[in-house]
Design a protein around this motif. Structure first.
Motif, PDB file in Angstrom:
ATOM      1  N   ALA A  32       0.828  -1.214   0.000  1.00 20.90           N
ATOM      2  CA  ALA A  32       0.000   0.000   0.000  1.00 20.90           C
ATOM      3  C   ALA A  32       0.859   1.260   0.000  1.00 20.90           C
ATOM      4  O   ALA A  32       0.577   2.224   0.725  1.00 20.90           O
ATOM      5  N   VAL A  33       1.910   1.244  -0.811  1.00 25.96           N
ATOM      6  CA  VAL A  33       2.738   2.428  -1.019  1.00 25.96           C
ATOM      7  C   VAL A  33       2.921   2.594  -2.517  1.00 25.96           C
ATOM      8  O   VAL A  33       2.537   1.729  -3.305  1.00 25.96           O
ATOM      9  N   ASP A  34       3.519   3.690  -2.922  1.00 22.87           N
ATOM     10  CA  ASP A  34       3.777   3.862  -4.344  1.00 22.87           C
ATOM     11  C   ASP A  34       5.124   3.239  -4.694  1.00 22.87           C
ATOM     12  O   ASP A  34       5.991   3.075  -3.823  1.00 22.87           O
ATOM     13  N   PRO A  35       5.348   2.871  -5.967  1.00 25.45           N
ATOM     14  CA  PRO A  35       6.600   2.234  -6.366  1.00 25.45           C
ATOM     15  C   PRO A  35       7.831   3.071  -6.037  1.00 25.45           C
ATOM     16  O   PRO A  35       8.899   2.519  -5.746  1.00 25.45           O
ATOM     17  N   GLY A  36       7.674   4.413  -6.061  1.00 25.88           N
ATOM     18  CA  GLY A  36       8.806   5.270  -5.732  1.00 25.88           C
ATOM     19  C   GLY A  36       9.292   5.070  -4.306  1.00 25.88           C
ATOM     20  O   GLY A  36      10.492   5.195  -4.021  1.00 25.88           O
TER      21      GLY A  36
END
Length: 222
Positions: free
Chosen positions: A49-53
């Motif tokens: 539940a995070v962004d790929p960055g």
């Protein structure tokens, strides 16, 4: 892709090392379920539940992320392969041994691998992933320079030799191998890897030639 894998949990995300641990937990699940080749940074990000960055901020790419899941956060998995590939095939065996040992020696005298490798080998699921990882990120660039007809077998033979050296040197602490300089071990073990990689193997015929093109870039599952 099923709904469970694609779902992203909502709400405020934890920060700092808590986020790092969350990503590692998600990565372990992703690698175990999808295999090393099938996993990706984006899929891990969805699980966590995070962004790929954010995943790349903590771990860089898929190879480093996998290494971190088995406790080798400070090791560059592709550095060994890149260093070994950049040079003539006539000396690739000793060069590969030397660079592998120099990477582990730089890791606090191999402290990381002494802890991580036994854990990974003891876990049947992680143990099953190690060949995929070695093939894609470490041996793949080397195999790309070999005759395609025997590259896979040769790379796997080289892997068995190197795993044995790593276990004896860093995990078991077998002397005098454990205390020998990396360059000296390379002189002793290099000829065996040289034969495995480019020499004449019984039943395979003549020594291998450089594969056409000689270049292959490994995918980092972005």
């Amino acid at each position: 892709m099923d709904a469970d894998r694609g779902a992203v949990r909502r709400g405020r995300r934890p920060a700092g090392h808590e986020t790092r641990g969350q990503i590692l937990a998600a990565a372990r699940d992703e690698f175990l379920e999808q295999g090393y080749d099938g996993a990706s940074v984006r899929a891990v990000a969805r699980r966590a539940a995070v962004d790929p960055g954010t995943v790349r901020h903590w771990f860089g790419d898929k190879a480093h992320l996998f290494a971190a899941t088995i406790g080798l956060s400070d090791v560059d998995p592709g550095a060994v392969a890149r260093a070994a590939v950049e040079g003539p095939l006539e000396t690739i065996g000793a060069r590969l041994v030397r660079h592998v040992l120099e990477v582990w020696d730089a890791d606090d005298g191999g402290a990381g691998i002494r802890i991580a490798l036994p854990v990974a080998l003891a876990d049947p699921e992680q143990r099953a992933l190690l060949p995929q990882f070695l093939g894609a990120e470490v041996l793949g660039p080397i195999a790309a320079r070999l005759d395609p007809g025997s590259a896979r077998l040769r790379a796997s033979l080289a892997a068995t030799q190197m795993v044995g050296v790593l276990l004896a040197r860093y995990v078991v602490g077998l002397e005098p191998l454990a205390s020998l300089p990396a360059a000296q071990v390379a002189e002793l073990v290099g000829p065996t890897l040289q034969r495995y990689l480019v020499g004449d193997l019984a039943g395979l015929g003549e020594p291998v030639a450089l594969a056409a093109g000689g270049e292959q870039n490994s995918s980092h599952g972005e």
